[in-house]
Write a protein that holds these residues in place. Structure first.
Motif, short mmCIF file in Angstrom:
data_model
loop_
_atom_site.label_atom_id
_atom_site.label_comp_id
_atom_site.label_asym_id
_atom_site.label_seq_id
_atom_site.Cartn_x
_atom_site.Cartn_y
_atom_site.Cartn_z
N SER A 1 32.91 24.10 41.57
CA SER A 1 31.84 23.99 42.55
C SER A 1 31.32 22.56 42.66
CB SER A 1 30.70 24.94 42.20
OG SER A 1 31.13 26.29 42.24
N VAL A 2 31.27 21.87 41.53
CA VAL A 2 30.78 20.48 41.53
C VAL A 2 31.85 19.53 42.06
CG1 VAL A 2 30.07 18.57 40.04
CG2 VAL A 2 29.14 20.86 39.65
N GLN A 3 33.07 19.69 41.58
CA GLN A 3 34.14 18.76 41.93
C GLN A 3 34.82 19.07 43.26
OE1 GLN A 3 34.70 16.02 40.13
NE2 GLN A 3 33.09 16.67 38.69
N ASP A 4 34.78 20.33 43.67
CA ASP A 4 35.50 20.74 44.88
C ASP A 4 34.69 21.80 45.62
OD1 ASP A 4 37.48 21.00 46.75
OD2 ASP A 4 39.06 21.57 45.34
N PRO A 5 33.52 21.42 46.14
CA PRO A 5 32.56 22.39 46.66
C PRO A 5 33.01 23.15 47.91
CG PRO A 5 31.86 20.14 47.15
CD PRO A 5 33.00 20.04 46.20
N GLU A 6 34.02 22.67 48.62
CA GLU A 6 34.47 23.33 49.84
C GLU A 6 35.63 24.29 49.61
OE1 GLU A 6 32.70 22.88 52.60
OE2 GLU A 6 31.44 21.52 51.43
N ALA A 7 36.06 24.42 48.39
CA ALA A 7 37.27 25.21 48.09
C ALA A 7 37.01 26.71 48.19
CB ALA A 7 37.77 24.87 46.69
N ILE A 8 38.08 27.44 48.45
CA ILE A 8 38.06 28.90 48.31
C ILE A 8 38.38 29.21 46.85
CG2 ILE A 8 39.29 31.04 48.86
CD1 ILE A 8 39.67 30.05 51.67
N VAL A 9 37.55 30.02 46.22
CA VAL A 9 37.76 30.40 44.82
C VAL A 9 37.93 31.91 44.75
CG1 VAL A 9 36.88 30.30 42.46
CG2 VAL A 9 36.32 28.47 44.08
N ILE A 10 39.05 32.33 44.21
CA ILE A 10 39.38 33.75 44.09
C ILE A 10 39.47 34.12 42.61
CG2 ILE A 10 41.05 35.56 44.66
CD1 ILE A 10 42.10 33.64 46.89
N ILE A 11 38.71 35.11 42.21
CA ILE A 11 38.81 35.64 40.84
C ILE A 11 39.41 37.03 40.96
CG2 ILE A 11 37.58 36.31 38.76
CD1 ILE A 11 35.45 34.25 39.47
N LEU A 12 40.62 37.18 40.45
CA LEU A 12 41.35 38.44 40.58
C LEU A 12 42.08 38.77 39.28
CD1 LEU A 12 42.54 40.80 42.29
CD2 LEU A 12 44.42 39.23 42.89
N ALA A 13 41.78 39.92 38.71
CA ALA A 13 42.48 40.36 37.49
C ALA A 13 43.83 40.96 37.87
CB ALA A 13 41.63 41.36 36.73
N ASP A 14 44.71 41.06 36.89
CA ASP A 14 46.05 41.59 37.14
C ASP A 14 46.13 43.10 36.92
OD1 ASP A 14 45.50 41.21 34.48
OD2 ASP A 14 47.47 40.41 33.96
N HIS A 15 45.33 43.63 36.02
CA HIS A 15 45.30 45.06 35.72
C HIS A 15 44.02 45.33 34.93
CE1 HIS A 15 46.37 43.88 31.66
NE2 HIS A 15 47.44 43.25 32.12
N GLY A 16 43.81 46.58 34.55
CA GLY A 16 42.59 46.94 33.84
C GLY A 16 42.66 46.65 32.35
N GLY A 17 41.55 46.95 31.67
CA GLY A 17 41.46 46.68 30.23
C GLY A 17 42.04 47.76 29.35
N MET A 18 42.31 48.94 29.94
CA MET A 18 42.98 50.05 29.24
C MET A 18 42.20 50.59 28.06
SD MET A 18 46.92 48.83 29.66
CE MET A 18 47.35 47.90 31.15
N VAL A 19 40.91 50.37 28.04
CA VAL A 19 40.05 50.99 27.03
C VAL A 19 40.13 52.51 27.20
CG1 VAL A 19 37.66 51.32 26.29
CG2 VAL A 19 38.49 49.03 26.85
N GLY A 20 40.20 53.22 26.09
CA GLY A 20 40.29 54.67 26.14
C GLY A 20 41.70 55.19 25.98
N ILE A 21 42.68 54.28 26.06
CA ILE A 21 44.07 54.68 25.95
C ILE A 21 44.57 54.37 24.54
CG2 ILE A 21 46.40 54.29 26.84
CD1 ILE A 21 45.08 53.58 29.51
N ASP A 22 45.18 55.34 23.89
CA ASP A 22 45.57 55.18 22.49
C ASP A 22 46.91 54.48 22.31
OD1 ASP A 22 43.38 56.29 21.18
OD2 ASP A 22 44.09 58.32 21.57
N ASN A 23 47.86 54.72 23.22
CA ASN A 23 49.21 54.22 23.01
C ASN A 23 49.95 54.16 24.34
OD1 ASN A 23 50.20 56.98 23.48
ND2 ASN A 23 49.35 57.38 21.44
#
Length: 495
Positions: free
Chosen positions: A377-399
């Motif tokens: 934001s400071v160095q490149d204030p006009e840029a498009i910034v996308i935050i995108l995960a690749d998959h979930g955290g899989m909490v709750g899954i044993d194996n």
């Protein structure tokens, strides 16, 4: 044919002539075939094959040849030549397999194996050729598997073909673009529900920073390679065209490293491209790199890399690469294993412990994301910034078995739910993103916005999420876990 083979084997076993060369060849060949049957798509460059062939087969033949020659020349050792061959067959194969399976020499276990081989040689040394026949038979299965993988690797990436002329799109807006991928970061909705049952101020912080957060967003695939392959291809691949589908998808690393329509489009629109990653996971098959700049060069990647040997300082590397003086607009793909997903192969760790581990990692990921976003934001204030995960955290899954079961809605959300937040910085002026629901359509929407041409939205991919099914215990089949409309395809035993 079978009779001839039996006769050949019998003649080989009953011959008084020793076979140190054959022993060395087979003792190196089996580990090589086993290695490639496990890691073919992550080690399939010609350079790597030549290196590993020389390492396994070449070294093995050398060890057997020199050792046998010395025993044959030294009088008091000559009568132990067969003992030597018996012991070396076991020692060489065990040593190589230790390095292949554990990426290190398991010294204590190997010492016991060496001692056992030495003791057994006094009784079974005359049977070393029978042992070689067993090794030759052991080569059959990995050899067949490698032949299939080799055949698959030459298949063209037809699934990447676009239904329209988007690969020739002309972008009328060319802001710098930063795609930041926090591995395994789930959406706000899923984080607040079981089994996560947590809150994070990150989502609110992103909104105050001008990000648009997309609710109930999800990935199309359950793993980093498969998810990113579809993301950068703007196409569903349904685990590619593998004969035996797996998470280690056919040619996925080649696609992610730049052999995809997204990088091609950016190149045609005079973008300079930057790959900044935490480790060598995307590159450790040493495929041709299409990005202009990378924080990890192919020369740095260790020979026995399993994809997570290196640990780069992503934050510092991003800052350094942003300083590169280039007149062209820039595209950054920034990936870090934060917060990552729970460990699916350790049944000792209970779900609650893994949940706490994951939530602690979320806090670490938040600090990294804030720091990175603030710097951009400071160095490149006009840029498009996308935050995108690749998959979930899989909490709750044993194996892994449970990961593929798809019998539980909470688990399915835990697998596929992802965070998507975009700081459009004024570039989105219409409703081009109205149907944006899954990773596969992100870049098609982005290019529609930047080209100011909504016709590209006429060919959005269907938004289904896909998983593997190992119901028969042998072959993984592909099935749709979540439909385009968000409905779940639960299997038997669902609750």
């Amino acid at each position: 044919m079978i009779k001839k083979i039996k006769t050949y084997i019998a003649n080989f076993i009953n011959s008084d002539k020793d076979a140190p060369l054959i022993a060395g060849l087979l003792s190196g060949l089996y580990p090589l075939l086993y290695f490639y049957s496990s890691y073919f798509f992550s080690k399939n460059s010609l350079e790597q094959f030549i290196t590993f062939f020389l390492l396994f087969v070449g070294v093995s033949v050398l060890v057997f040849t020199i050792s046998y020659f010395l025993f044959n020349k030294i009088t008091f050792l000559k009568k132990y030549k067969k003992h030597l061959l018996f012991v070396l067959i076991i020692v060489v194969i065990a040593s190589f397999l230790s390095e292949i399976i554990y990426f290190k020499l398991m010294k204590k276990a190997l010492v016991l194996i060496y001692i056992l081989a030495f003791l057994l040689s006094f009784k079974f040394y005359k049977s070393y050729k029978k042992l070689l026949v067993v090794v030759a038979l052991m080569c059959v299965f990995p050899f067949g598997k490698n032949v299939i993988s080799l055949y698959d690797s030459f298949k063209p990436l037809d699934w990447q073909e676009q239904p329209d002329a988007i690969e020739n799109v002309v972008l009328t807006k060319t802001p710098n673009i930063y795609l930041i991928q926090p591995d395994g970061y789930v959406s706000k909705e899923v984080l607040s529900q079981a089994p996560y049952n947590a809150e994070s101020e990150m989502y609110n912080w992103l909104e105050t920073e001008g990000f648009k957060i997309y609710p109930n967003f999800r990935s199309n695939y359950p793993a980093t390679l498969t998810s990113n392959a579809s993301l950068f291809s703007m196409k569903q691949h349904y685990f590619g065209e593998d004969t035996f589908p797996s998470l280690e998808m056919l040619n996925a690393r080649d696609v992610i490293s730049g052999q995809n329509p997204v990088i091609s489009i950016l190149d045609k629109n005079d973008y300079s491209t930057y790959l900044v990653v935490e480790n060598e996971y995307f590159q450790h098959n040493k495929s041709d790199q299409k990005y202009d700049f990378r924080n990890i060069s192919l020369k740095e990647i260790p020979l026995f890399s399993h994809g997570e040997n290196m640990k780069e300082d992503v934050s510092e590397d991003v800052k350094e690469m942003m300083k590169i003086d280039a007149p062209n607009p820039k595209f950054f793909f920034i990936e870090r294993l934060m917060p990552h997903h729970v460990i699916l192969y350790d049944d000792i760790v209970d779900v609650e412990t893994e949940r706490e581990w994951y939530l602690n990692r979320v806090e670490e990921a938040n600090s990294w994301l804030k720091s990175t976003v603030n710097h951009i934001s400071v160095q490149d204030p006009e840029a498009i910034v996308i935050i995108l995960a690749d998959h979930g955290g899989m909490v709750g899954i044993d194996n892994y078995k449970e990961k593929y079961a798809n019998t539980n809605i909470e688990n399915m959300n835990s697998i596929f739910s992802v965070l998507l937040a975009i700081k459009w910085n004024g570039n989105l002026v219409g409703d081009e993103d109205a149907k944006l629901k899954t990773n596969v359509n992100l870049f098609r929407v982005l290019f529609s916005v930047l080209s100011e041409d909504k016709t590209y939205l006429n060919n959005l991919e269907e938004d289904g999420s896909y998983n593997l099914d190992n119901g028969n215990g042998f072959y993984y089949s592909v099935h749709q876990a979540i439909q385009s409309n968000g409905d779940y395809n639960l299997k038997k035993g669902a609750n």
